[in-house]
Enzyme design. Structure first.
Site, PDB file in Angstrom:
ATOM      1  N   GLN A  36       0.797  -1.225   0.000  1.00 54.98           N
ATOM      2  CA  GLN A  36       0.000   0.000   0.000  1.00 54.98           C
ATOM      3  C   GLN A  36       0.832   1.278   0.000  1.00 54.98           C
ATOM      4  O   GLN A  36       0.324   2.337  -0.371  1.00 54.98           O
ATOM      5  CB  GLN A  36      -0.952  -0.007   1.191  1.00 54.98           C
ATOM      6  N   HIS A  56      -1.809  -5.104 -12.799  1.00 48.01           N
ATOM      7  CA  HIS A  56      -1.312  -4.968 -14.172  1.00 48.01           C
ATOM      8  C   HIS A  56      -2.155  -5.762 -15.169  1.00 48.01           C
ATOM      9  O   HIS A  56      -2.323  -5.330 -16.307  1.00 48.01           O
ATOM     10  CB  HIS A  56       0.164  -5.417 -14.242  1.00 48.01           C
ATOM     11  N   ASP A  69       2.247   0.778  -8.080  1.00 49.77           N
ATOM     12  CA  ASP A  69       3.594   0.796  -8.674  1.00 49.77           C
ATOM     13  C   ASP A  69       4.492   1.816  -7.976  1.00 49.77           C
ATOM     14  O   ASP A  69       5.683   1.568  -7.768  1.00 49.77           O
ATOM     15  CB  ASP A  69       3.533   1.153 -10.168  1.00 49.77           C
ATOM     16  N   ARG A  94       3.841   0.133  12.980  1.00 47.35           N
ATOM     17  CA  ARG A  94       3.569  -1.185  12.418  1.00 47.35           C
ATOM     18  C   ARG A  94       3.645  -1.095  10.896  1.00 47.35           C
ATOM     19  O   ARG A  94       2.908  -0.317  10.288  1.00 47.35           O
ATOM     20  CB  ARG A  94       2.172  -1.661  12.857  1.00 47.35           C
ATOM     21  N   HIS A 139       1.144  -9.105   4.609  1.00 45.83           N
ATOM     22  CA  HIS A 139       0.005  -8.215   4.446  1.00 45.83           C
ATOM     23  C   HIS A 139      -0.426  -8.272   2.977  1.00 45.83           C
ATOM     24  O   HIS A 139      -0.386  -7.275   2.262  1.00 45.83           O
ATOM     25  CB  HIS A 139       0.347  -6.800   4.911  1.00 45.83           C
ATOM     26  N   ASN A 183      -1.682 -10.670   8.324  1.00 48.48           N
ATOM     27  CA  ASN A 183      -2.696  -9.645   8.518  1.00 48.48           C
ATOM     28  C   ASN A 183      -4.035 -10.127   7.988  1.00 48.48           C
ATOM     29  O   ASN A 183      -4.175 -10.419   6.805  1.00 48.48           O
ATOM     30  CB  ASN A 183      -2.326  -8.356   7.785  1.00 48.48           C
ATOM     31  N   GLU A 184      -5.016 -10.229   8.874  1.00 47.46           N
ATOM     32  CA  GLU A 184      -6.392 -10.544   8.505  1.00 47.46           C
ATOM     33  C   GLU A 184      -6.524 -11.797   7.645  1.00 47.46           C
ATOM     34  O   GLU A 184      -6.811 -11.715   6.447  1.00 47.46           O
ATOM     35  CB  GLU A 184      -7.040  -9.359   7.780  1.00 47.46           C
ATOM     36  N   ASN A 323      -7.811  -6.096  14.363  1.00 50.52           N
ATOM     37  CA  ASN A 323      -8.118  -4.996  13.444  1.00 50.52           C
ATOM     38  C   ASN A 323      -9.629  -4.771  13.503  1.00 50.52           C
ATOM     39  O   ASN A 323     -10.400  -5.695  13.233  1.00 50.52           O
ATOM     40  CB  ASN A 323      -7.783  -5.366  11.983  1.00 50.52           C
ATOM     41  N   TYR A 325     -12.911  -2.016  12.619  1.00 51.04           N
ATOM     42  CA  TYR A 325     -13.367  -0.783  11.974  1.00 51.04           C
ATOM     43  C   TYR A 325     -14.850  -0.499  12.139  1.00 51.04           C
ATOM     44  O   TYR A 325     -15.258   0.650  12.191  1.00 51.04           O
ATOM     45  CB  TYR A 325     -13.091  -0.843  10.460  1.00 51.04           C
ATOM     46  N   GLU A 393      -5.233  -2.350  14.210  1.00 47.15           N
ATOM     47  CA  GLU A 393      -5.740  -1.374  13.242  1.00 47.15           C
ATOM     48  C   GLU A 393      -7.088  -0.843  13.708  1.00 47.15           C
ATOM     49  O   GLU A 393      -7.907  -1.589  14.236  1.00 47.15           O
ATOM     50  CB  GLU A 393      -5.964  -1.988  11.851  1.00 47.15           C
TER      51      GLU A 393
HETATM   52  C1  GBH Z   1      -7.784  -3.569   6.595  1.00 49.28           C
HETATM   53  O1  GBH Z   1      -8.681  -4.270   5.843  1.00 49.28           O
HETATM   54  C2  GBH Z   1      -6.445  -3.849   6.001  1.00 49.28           C
HETATM   55  O2  GBH Z   1      -5.610  -4.534   6.896  1.00 49.28           O
HETATM   56  C3  GBH Z   1      -5.758  -2.638   5.461  1.00 49.28           C
HETATM   57  O3  GBH Z   1      -4.771  -3.033   4.573  1.00 49.28           O
HETATM   58  C4  GBH Z   1      -6.780  -1.738   4.820  1.00 49.28           C
HETATM   59  O4  GBH Z   1      -6.191  -0.671   4.152  1.00 49.28           O
HETATM   60  C5  GBH Z   1      -7.657  -1.228   5.910  1.00 49.28           C
HETATM   61  O5  GBH Z   1      -8.183  -2.268   6.682  1.00 49.28           O
HETATM   62  C6  GBH Z   1      -8.798  -0.359   5.416  1.00 49.28           C
HETATM   63  O6  GBH Z   1      -9.628  -1.073   4.557  1.00 49.28           O
HETATM   64  O7  GBH Z   1     -18.946  -7.273   6.604  1.00 49.28           O
HETATM   65  O8  GBH Z   1     -18.901  -5.701   8.394  1.00 49.28           O
HETATM   66  O9  GBH Z   1     -17.485  -7.562   8.506  1.00 49.28           O
HETATM   67  C7  GBH Z   1     -10.022  -4.226   6.207  1.00 49.28           C
HETATM   68  C8  GBH Z   1     -10.797  -4.955   5.150  1.00 49.28           C
HETATM   69  C9  GBH Z   1     -13.082  -4.388   5.227  1.00 49.28           C
HETATM   70  C10 GBH Z   1     -12.434  -6.666   5.232  1.00 49.28           C
HETATM   71  C11 GBH Z   1     -14.423  -4.754   5.792  1.00 49.28           C
HETATM   72  C12 GBH Z   1     -13.794  -7.052   5.738  1.00 49.28           C
HETATM   73  C13 GBH Z   1     -16.077  -6.541   5.861  1.00 49.28           C
HETATM   74  C14 GBH Z   1     -16.877  -5.673   6.785  1.00 49.28           C
HETATM   75  N1  GBH Z   1     -12.097  -5.324   5.635  1.00 49.28           N
HETATM   76  N2  GBH Z   1     -14.787  -6.065   5.363  1.00 49.28           N
HETATM   77  S1  GBH Z   1     -18.131  -6.597   7.628  1.00 49.28           S
END
Ligand code: GBH
Length: 494
Positions: A36, A56, A69, A94, A139, A183-184, A323, A325, A393
């Site tokens: 990334q 690509h 790239d 990290r 990753h 990672n994940e 991780n 979100y 994360e």
């Molecule tokens: C992470 O991926 C990555 O580690 C990182 O590289 C990335 O940039 C960052 O987060 C932001 O995206 O159906 O509610 O469970 C997170 C990728 C996004 C995968 C949400 C699972 C499902 C949401 N995840 N996705 S849910």
């Protein structure tokens, strides 16, 4: 005004402040990953990764047809990144090692000297700045050659990964105290075999489940290699970083389907490692066996573990990497309603939705529900006991050119507040927090359309200039003071 009242107010204020203080030893960091940010995709003898191949050969896979790239050009500008980490006063950074940058053809018979020098310089640079390196081995950028040999569906990859891990430990474990293997795993397998991430294959019925088994075993083998060969000497810690959202039942009727969905999407990756019994989550194992039978398969699509494999995996961690979100509500698909074939809950007949009042980030999947992180932390403790948790994360995306990113700042504030409550009120052992991400970067299939950076990057300029956002200043002030303060005091300079 009566003095007593003033004293009262002050007492409450200082109590509040004390309540909002992170425990001594709590660590703050920020994260990135190799593909990334690095760019330099074909410098020197670097090998091709599955992401190089994907961007690509199938540019339409990426929303804005961009690629990594050059990305942030951190291969050349890494000192800038380190300066930013230091400017924020963070405890750790990290980042990940690109497997094909270190081992161009995937195997340890050929180590790239430039790759070795690059990561060595980053590690030394961090340490010189008083910042601890936290290193992820994988990753998502698998050497393309290994993909051609079956990638994560080939059981031999377990040893290939262990060999790569041993090489990285031999080179860097003298200077790196915290390691993340994968990672994940959920994104690797369920994303990679649902066409969402490289290798962009579509076979979530069989491929994703083979991948699950091997990615877990690869982690466990790497853990044992570290334990046996490196830990005695260096005493570092190693784990895996799981992606977990908070899932709650939509109605009281949806409790059972919620439990099964959690087991399918998350427990599949955590139960074998963190549970007392080991192996697949029992309810999921039964469900998959019955379903596979009904479908006419001779055995479960969820591949069995041998007793030795169960033992290998069980307890293969020094902490729990999380991780996190976002959140979802879960409901059972209605009679006659078939969840979209590719949707994440389809395997178990679940539909995942967001509550209408949860705001959406630039990433359409990222719905904001700060309480979700506290609920999830409590659940992890309830499921797996009083394990040390490192949040590896957490972060928020906008479309972002503006440096005044109040949405991101508020996301961090609200989520950190809930993390702190989990620590102080629920006694969950959270030992650190990692912001995703240090800087704007290549957001996989979203290209550069979703920005997660505390620092912005101008991708239109060849120099890729970075600039601190308001959220970076805010995060720096929290990391420095170890206290969460009200939103209007954020003007501390980083
Ligand atoms: C992470 O991926 C990555 O580690 C990182 O590289 C990335 O940039 C960052 O987060 C932001 O995206 O159906 O509610 O469970 C997170 C990728 C996004 C995968 C949400 C699972 C499902 C949401 N995840 N996705 S849910």
């Amino acid at each position: 005004m009566c003095l007593l009242a003033v004293a009262g107010v002050l007492a409450v204020a200082s109590e509040r402040e004390a309540g909002q203080r992170f425990p001594a030893g709590f660590r703050f960091g920020a994260a990135t990953s190799a593909y990334q940010i690095e760019g330099g995709w074909n410098v020197s003898d670097k090998g091709e990764s599955i992401w190089d191949r994907m961007v690509h050969s199938r540019p339409d896979y990426i929303y804005d047809r961009s690629n990594g790239d050059v990305a942030c050009d951190s291969y050349h500008l890494w000192e800038e990144d380190l300066r930013m980490v230091q400017e924020m006063g963070l405890d750790f950074y990290r980042f990940s090692i690109s497997w094909p940058r270190l081992l161009p053809y995937g195997f340890s018979n050929q180590i790239s000297q430039d790759g070795r020098r690059y990561y060595s310089a980053v590690i030394d640079g961090l340490r010189a700045r008083g910042v601890a390196p936290v290193v992820t081995l994988y990753h998502w950028d698998l050497p393309q050659r290994l993909q051609d040999l079956g990638g994560w569906t080939n059981p031999l990859i377990v040893e290939w990964f262990a060999e790569y891990a041993r090489t990285a430990f031999a080179l860097f474990a003298d200077r790196v105290g915290t390691w993340i293997t994968i990672n994940e795993p959920g994104s690797v397998c369920d994303g990679g075999y649902r066409g969402l991430l490289a290798p962009g294959l579509v076979d979530h019925e069989v491929g994703a489940l083979l991948c699950t088994k091997h990615v877990l075993l690869a982690h466990a083998r790497a853990y044992r290699v570290y334990q046996e060969e490196f830990k005695p000497k260096y005493g570092g810690e190693l784990s895996i970083a799981h992606q977990e959202s908070w899932f709650e039942p939509k109605t009281d009727q949806d409790l059972e389907i919620t439990l099964l969905t959690r087991e399918y999407l998350f427990g599949r990756y955590t139960h074998p490692i963190f549970s007392a019994g080991g192996g697949w989550p029992p309810a999921l194992e039964r469900y998959m066996a019955d379903k596979s039978k009904r479908e006419g398969y001779p055995r479960s699509r969820l591949p069995a573990f041998t007793p030795d494999e169960i033992q290998l995996l069980k307890g293969s961690f020094d902490f729990y990497g999380l991780n996190h979100y976002t959140s979802r509500v879960v409901r059972a698909a209605a009679a006659g309603e078939r969840p979209a074939y590719m949707s994440r809950g389809a395997e178990v007949g679940a539909v995942l939705e967001a509550r209408p009042h949860w705001e959406t980030a630039a990433s359409s999947w990222l719905k904001v529900n700060p309480e979700g992180v506290r609920n999830l932390l409590k659940l992890i403790k309830q499921q797996y006991g009083d394990v040390k948790i490192l949040i590896t994360e957490n972060g928020y995306s906008d479309t972002g050119h503006q440096l005044d990113d109040s949405d991101r700042l508020n996301y961090y504030k609200d989520y950190l507040e809930q993390v702190l409550l989990a620590i102080t009120e629920d006694a969950v052992r959270v030992v650190g927090y990692t912001a995703w991400s240090l800087l704007d970067n290549f957001e996989w299939a979203a290209g550069y359309t979703s920005r997660f950076g505390l620092y912005s990057v101008d991708f239109s300029s060849p120099r890729r200039p970075r600039a601190a956002r308001a959220s970076a200043r805010y995060y720096a002030s929290v990391a420095r003071a170890r206290v969460l303060h009200a939103a209007h005091t954020h003007n501390t300079t980083a």
